[in-house]
Every structure is written in structure tokens, then in C-alpha cells.
Scaffold this motif. Structure first.
Motif, short mmCIF file in Angstrom:
data_model
loop_
_atom_site.label_atom_id
_atom_site.label_comp_id
_atom_site.label_asym_id
_atom_site.label_seq_id
_atom_site.Cartn_x
_atom_site.Cartn_y
_atom_site.Cartn_z
N ALA A 144 0.67 11.21 -5.95
CA ALA A 144 -0.36 11.05 -6.98
C ALA A 144 0.26 11.01 -8.37
O ALA A 144 -0.16 10.23 -9.24
N SER A 157 0.81 -1.22 0.00
CA SER A 157 0.00 0.00 0.00
C SER A 157 0.84 1.27 0.00
O SER A 157 0.30 2.37 -0.02
N PHE A 191 4.96 10.84 0.69
CA PHE A 191 3.86 11.11 1.61
C PHE A 191 2.53 11.02 0.87
O PHE A 191 2.37 11.58 -0.23
N ASP A 192 1.58 10.33 1.48
CA ASP A 192 0.24 10.19 0.93
C ASP A 192 -0.72 9.97 2.09
O ASP A 192 -0.37 10.24 3.25
N ALA A 193 -1.92 9.51 1.80
CA ALA A 193 -2.91 9.32 2.87
C ALA A 193 -2.50 8.23 3.85
O ALA A 193 -2.98 8.20 4.98
N GLU A 194 -1.60 7.34 3.44
CA GLU A 194 -1.18 6.23 4.29
C GLU A 194 0.05 6.53 5.14
O GLU A 194 0.31 5.83 6.12
N GLY A 223 2.80 9.90 6.41
CA GLY A 223 3.12 11.32 6.38
C GLY A 223 4.08 11.70 7.50
O GLY A 223 4.71 10.86 8.13
N THR A 246 3.55 4.17 -1.40
CA THR A 246 3.94 4.81 -2.65
C THR A 246 5.46 4.93 -2.63
O THR A 246 6.02 5.80 -1.97
N ASP A 268 3.97 10.03 10.86
CA ASP A 268 4.57 8.70 10.88
C ASP A 268 6.08 8.79 11.04
O ASP A 268 6.70 7.95 11.69
N ASP A 314 1.85 17.11 -6.26
CA ASP A 314 1.53 15.97 -5.41
C ASP A 314 2.35 14.79 -5.91
O ASP A 314 1.90 14.03 -6.77
#
Length: 415
Positions: free
Chosen positions: A78, A32, A280-283, A285, A34, A288, A75
Motif C-alpha cells: 500500500a 496487477s 505481498f498484497d491481495a493478489e 501472498g 505490486t 502463492d 503495509d
């Protein structure tokens, strides 16, 4: 090198194939995550930026010729997910082909996941390592003197500094007390004062990746790894991802004089980064990163084993503060930067006798790991025996131009 320590002559003895370069080197949640990296493509005679998808490395260099270009995207995570390109190979196959001893030069291998970015580092960001810097300074680089000085310093100031916020009024009062006791140090200045130590660790394009040899100078008898989390920053100073790093350090050189920092830090193959850059993404950042736990294991050919641990939760300065002190109106990096956040780990375990502490030996296998960033694995050699740094920025531009990857429509510079 002192009597009784292993020495290497000429090219050195034959070395066993380096372990640890397998899918186990990936983050535990790689499916999961990136993840962006760089690989050497023998057919192209140069590097490619790759995305890890479902265990396969995808060449996205048509969209992002350099890692710098990817990190400058609005981003990056993305953008990497949208980028298309051909498959390079499985992550397992490329990792297995990365150690130089076992490499098939006709197949791809992994590189450090940075290219044009400035390589910066924050120093003295943990109390434990700050006190070791003070000890180095007072020992004048002599490992044998460190034990007695360590006890003296710990007794005088060890417990009083952990709760201090750098630059606070309380820190200023402690400074006054230490000056009065004759214990003030330039390392305490950057450790609890308002200004962080931000220095140049290595030049752009000079870092080595996982599986590579890392170098210590043969005239250093007191040196160690520094396991750290490293942030990738855009030119605007925005943190866009993180990776693991080894800020290889010659403690005797820095202890003799802080003005020898470049010789203590910036040597051939003395900066390791990898295995991949986690964007960095929704999972994942910055929070963390703040919670990251980093482990270190050194395994010597002499049977010596050293285990260490560094917790970002104990950092004295918040990572966002360090980023702001690294990139700001006074310091610009148009190709972005990567920033080592520092380590609380300063090894003192005796290796060659009581009171002599730790230093590297040729052949040491160094593994730095963090669950969500993976494993960075390197082997220690003398600097002159590591592959020389030959691929610089000028070479990269010519290589990318010859491959038709430098078009007119790249990312615009900031401002």
C-alpha cells in the motif's frame, strides 16, 4: 580446471549481447502486481528505489531512500502504491540498458532489488538436493566419484525420505536407522532434523541483479546454479514479498568440507536477485509462494543446454517455518533480511563425458523464471572477471546524504 573444458584468459573473449532483458522478463500479471525495484541513476551517481506502474518506473526514493525502508512500512504494498515521484523511464528501456555489454552509462539500468538487508539462505530444504549434498560430502568434492555414490545412496535411502516431516518422531527413527547403517550425514541432520540450515549467502549490498554477470571461481571444476524463490523479511520477521534468486554454488568446495561454505557460496558476484521484488498484497501472498513453480535453463556457448524445474510444493519445510528459524529472539536483523528458500534442483546431466555430471562453463547464460515473479537472467564469468563489489553500506549512506534523501523522519526501529 580439467583438461577439455573451456578456459578464459585475461578479460576473456568478446561476448554477444545478453538476450532476455525485455518486458518479457516481468511477471505474466505485471499489470496487477505490486513491483518494487532499484535502478542506477547516472545523474545522481547512485541508486533509486522505483515502483513499476503501467510499464513505467517511478522514482519513489524521496519517500523510501532504501528498499529496507520500504520493507519496514506497516503495509509495504500500500505504501508503494501511494508513493509519488518522477518517471525514470519505461521498464523495457531500463531492462534493455541493463546488460553491461550493451549499456549506455548515461542512461538508467536495473540493480538487485535489495540493499541494506542481510542476505540469508536456507539449505537442504528439498529431498532431491539433500541427497546431492550427501553425495558431495562422500565424494569429497570429486565429481568423478559422484555417479557411483549417487546410486549407492539412492538405493539405500532415496525413497524413504520424501514423506518425512523434519523434526518429527518418524524422522528421528529414520535417523537411528541410518546411523546404524553408517549412512548418517550432517546434511541429513539439517534435512530431516528439527533445526534448519540457515546461513549467510552474501553481505548486504553485495547481490547483483538481472542482466549482470555472475561469478564462479576459476579453481572450481564442479559448480552449478541454484534457482530459488527468495522472501523479503522485515526486521520483525514478517514476510513482505518475494523475488527470484540464484544461489550460485561451488559443489567441489563444499564437498571437500562444509567448513568451506563461505568459499563455496559467498564469492564475488555469486548472488543474483531479481528482477523485481513482488510485494505481498491481495493478489499475491505466501500461499502463492508455496505453489510457485521455478524453471531453470542453462545455455552454453558450446551448444550445451540444460533445463531444470523446482516446485515449492515439494519443499520439506514450510516457508513460514524457515522464516521463523531465520528471524527470532536468537537472531535479529534491524535492517531486515532476504531469505533464499532452497531448491530441489541439483543438476546431474553429463556435460563433458559419461558420469562427469554438470558444471558451469564461462559464457553460460542462466535463466531462472517463475510466472508470477518474472525472469532472472545472468551470464557466467570467473569471479575475478566480474565487476568488483565497490558500493557498500558506507558509500550508500554518503550518497543518499549528499542527495538530501536522509532526513530525520525515517521509519522507527522495531521495539
Amino acid at each position: 580446471m580439467r583438461e577439455g573444458r573451456p578456459q578464459e584468459t585475461g578479460g576473456g573473449p568478446a561476448r554477444a549481447a545478453m538476450p532476455g532483458l525485455s518486458p518479457a522478463a516481468l511477471p505474466e500479471d505485471a499489470a496487477s502486481a505490486t513491483l518494487a525495484g532499484r535502478v542506477w541513476l547516472p545523474a545522481a551517481g547512485g541508486p533509486a528505489v522505483v515502483a513499476l506502474r503501467g510499464g513505467t518506473l517511478i522514482d519513489v526514493s524521496a519517500a523510501f531512500p532504501t528498499m529496507r525502508d520500504l520493507c519496514e512500512a506497516p503495509d509495504p504494498a500500500a505504501a508503494l502504491r501511494r508513493a509519488e515521484g518522477p518517471a525514470v523511464g519505461t521498464a523495457g528501456a531500463v531492462l534493455a540498458n541493463t546488460p553491461p555489454d550493451a549499456r549506455d552509462p548515461a542512461l538508467p539500468w536495473l540493480l538487485a532489488p535489495v540493499d541494506l538487508q542481510a542476505i540469508k539462505a536456507a539449505g537442504v530444504t528439498f529431498v532431491a538436493s539433500m541427497l546431492e549434498r550427501v553425495i558431495e560430502e562422500r565424494a569429497k568434492g570429486a565429481l568423478e566419484a559422484a555417479l557411483a555414490i549417487r546410486g549407492q545412496i539412492a538405493e539405500a535411502i532415496g525413497g524413504s525420505l520424501r514423506a518425512l516431516r523434519p523434526g518429527s518422531p518418524e524422522a528421528a527413527r529414520v535417523k537411528e536407522l541410518l546411523v546404524a547403517q553408517g549412512l548418517w550425514s550432517q546434511y541429513l541432520e539439517v534435512g530431516i532434523g528439527p533445526d534448519a540450515e540457515i546461513f549467510t549467502k552474501a553481505q548486504p549490498m553485495a547481490a547483483v541483479g538481472t542482466g549482470a554477470d555472475i561469478g564462479v571461481r576459476p579453481d572450481s571444476g564442479w559448480n552449478n546454479p541454484e534457482p530459488e524463490v527468495v522472501l523479503a523479511l522485515s526486521a520483525a520477521g514478517r514476510a513482505v514479498g518475494a523475488m527470484l534468486g540464484n544461489d550460485v554454488n561451488l559443489r567441489d568446495f563444499e564437498g571437500r568440507s562444509a567448513l568451506l561454505l563461505s568459499k563455496a557460496k559467498d564469492n564475488n558476484a555469486s548472488c543474483a536477485l531479481g528482477p523485481f521484488l513482488r510485494l505481498f498484497d491481495a493478489e499475491f501472498g505466501m500461499d502463492d509462494v508455496r505453489r510457485a513453480e521455478v524453471t531453470l535453463r542453462v545455455e552454453g556457448e558450446d551448444g550445451f543446454v540444460l533445463d531444470g524445474h523446482s516446485s515449492l510444493a515439494e519443499i520439506s519445510r514450510d516457508p513460514a517455518d524457515l522464516v521463523a528459524q531465520a528471524v527470532n529472539p536468537h537472531h535479529q536483523y534491524p535492517d531486515g533480511a532476504v531469505l533464499f528458500l532452497g531448491t530441489m534442483f541439483a543438476p546431474t546431466q553429463d556435460r563433458y563425458g559419461p558420469g562427469q555430471g554438470f558444471t558451469h562453463a564461462v559464457g553460460d547464460l542462466v535463466t531462472i523464471a517463475s510466472p508470477r515473479l518474472g525472469r532472472l537472467v545472468n551470464r557466467v564469468r570467473h569471479t575475478q572477471d566480474c565487476p568488483p563489489w565497490v558500493h557498500g553500506t558506507g558509500w550508500l549512506m554518503r550518497n543518499l546524504a549528499a542527495r538530501g534523501l536522509l532526513g530525520a523522519g525515517g521509519p522507527r526501529p522495531p521495539g
